[in-house]
Design a protein around this motif. Structure first.
Motif, mmCIF file in Angstrom:
data_model
loop_
_atom_site.group_PDB
_atom_site.id
_atom_site.type_symbol
_atom_site.label_atom_id
_atom_site.label_comp_id
_atom_site.label_asym_id
_atom_site.label_seq_id
_atom_site.Cartn_x
_atom_site.Cartn_y
_atom_site.Cartn_z
ATOM 1 N N ILE A 195 42.794 -6.863 -22.790
ATOM 2 C CA ILE A 195 41.463 -6.294 -22.549
ATOM 3 C C ILE A 195 41.534 -4.783 -22.693
ATOM 4 N N ALA A 196 40.612 -4.236 -23.489
ATOM 5 C CA ALA A 196 40.667 -2.807 -23.810
ATOM 6 C C ALA A 196 40.353 -1.938 -22.605
ATOM 7 N N ALA A 197 39.347 -2.290 -21.844
ATOM 8 C CA ALA A 197 38.971 -1.486 -20.675
ATOM 9 C C ALA A 197 40.046 -1.580 -19.601
ATOM 10 N N VAL A 198 40.190 -0.517 -18.838
ATOM 11 C CA VAL A 198 41.182 -0.507 -17.770
ATOM 12 C C VAL A 198 40.753 -1.465 -16.670
ATOM 13 N N LEU A 199 41.633 -2.390 -16.321
ATOM 14 C CA LEU A 199 41.342 -3.359 -15.269
ATOM 15 C C LEU A 199 41.691 -2.762 -13.916
#
Length: 278
Positions: free
Chosen positions: A176-180
């Motif tokens: 997943i590209a967005a920071v989790l």
């Protein structure tokens, strides 16, 4: 799958992330195997066939799935506080609470000796590798690779379920590209519920593996299970594809996209190819 923005409105006042809509769509796809299993169980009840090992396995899988969902709800509520729990989470857990009670009751009713249940469950778990490796029976000619594919998919589904249920949210970061953010507890809850539903997928695939060796893939129950696996894959493919095109998912998801598409095509092919002869 089609209206994650509507669900986001129902999640207030819980904090969400930019990945929450995508995770909700993935979760939506995992409900297809659960829906198919419950439908098959409802028809089995009507025809008095719950004592069959096929439906006993589906009931056990539904008990496990519901248990994990309820545990995930408990952890989620403990993290954010009972007063902040969204209404839609209450609805979801009410649904799985009902599923837990119904499937557990149905399974207990299908057993004639309750004291022997623990022994049978352990024996069934021990027998799992043997069932997965069992060749097709001679009187039921079938391509030898069909049972093997089902065996591989069963293992894949169960391992994926265990990973999603037990692994921390940040373990998905490569995909997943967005920071989790672990502090966004709803994302961890969604992932765990999706993992729970994959347990149901694994249970269905295990039954399909057993049915393929007995020449029973044309029976209505197994056609429904194949259709649910195909629907699961077909629903995930556009979610993954759009996620990759929009940059929400990383290139590490490309192999999973290809594999999911193959699962959808294979299961749809089995659904169309195996049917009762008139």
């Amino acid at each position: 799958l089609v209206a994650p923005s509507q669900l986001l409105m129902m999640l207030s006042p819980v904090a969400i992330s930019s990945s929450t809509p995508l995770l909700l769509q993935i979760l939506g796809a995992t409900f297809f195997p659960v829906a198919a299993a419950t439908y098959c169980l409802s028809t089995a009840i009507q025809h008095g066939r719950l004592t069959s090992s096929t439906y006993q396995r589906l009931n056990i899988a539904l008990v496990l799935t519901s248990t994990v969902v309820l545990c995930a709800r408990s952890s989620f509520e403990a993290a954010i506080g009972p007063s902040n729990t969204p209404t839609c989470v209450f609805y979801l857990t009410a649904l799985f609470t009902t599923a837990f009670i119904t499937s557990l009751y149905s399974y207990l009713e299908s057993e004639d000796q309750l004291e022997a249940i623990p022994t049978r469950l352990v024996a069934g778990l021990v027998e799992m590798p043997k069932v997965l490796n069992k060749p097709a029976e001679a009187e039921h000619p079938i391509n030898h690779w069909v049972p093997r594919v089902y065996a591989g998919l069963t293992v894949y589904a169960l391992l994926s379920a265990i990973a999603l249920i037990s692994a921390p949210l940040t373990s998905l970061q490569p995909f997943i590209a967005a920071v989790l953010d672990p502090s966004v507890h709803i994302d961890q809850f969604i992932v765990r519920v999706a993992g729970a539903c994959l347990l149901m997928l694994g249970g269905g695939l295990y039954n399909l593996r057993d049915a393929s060796s007995r020449g029973r893939l044309g029976a209505g129950t197994f056609r429904w299970l194949n259709l649910s696996v195909a629907a699961y894959g077909a629903a995930l493919v556009p979610v993954y594809a759009l996620g990759l095109l929009s940059g929400s998912l990383t290139s590490f998801m490309v192999p999973d996209l290809a594999f999911t598409a193959a699962i959808a095509v294979y299961s749809a092919g089995c659904y169309l190819n195996f049917h009762k002869k008139k």
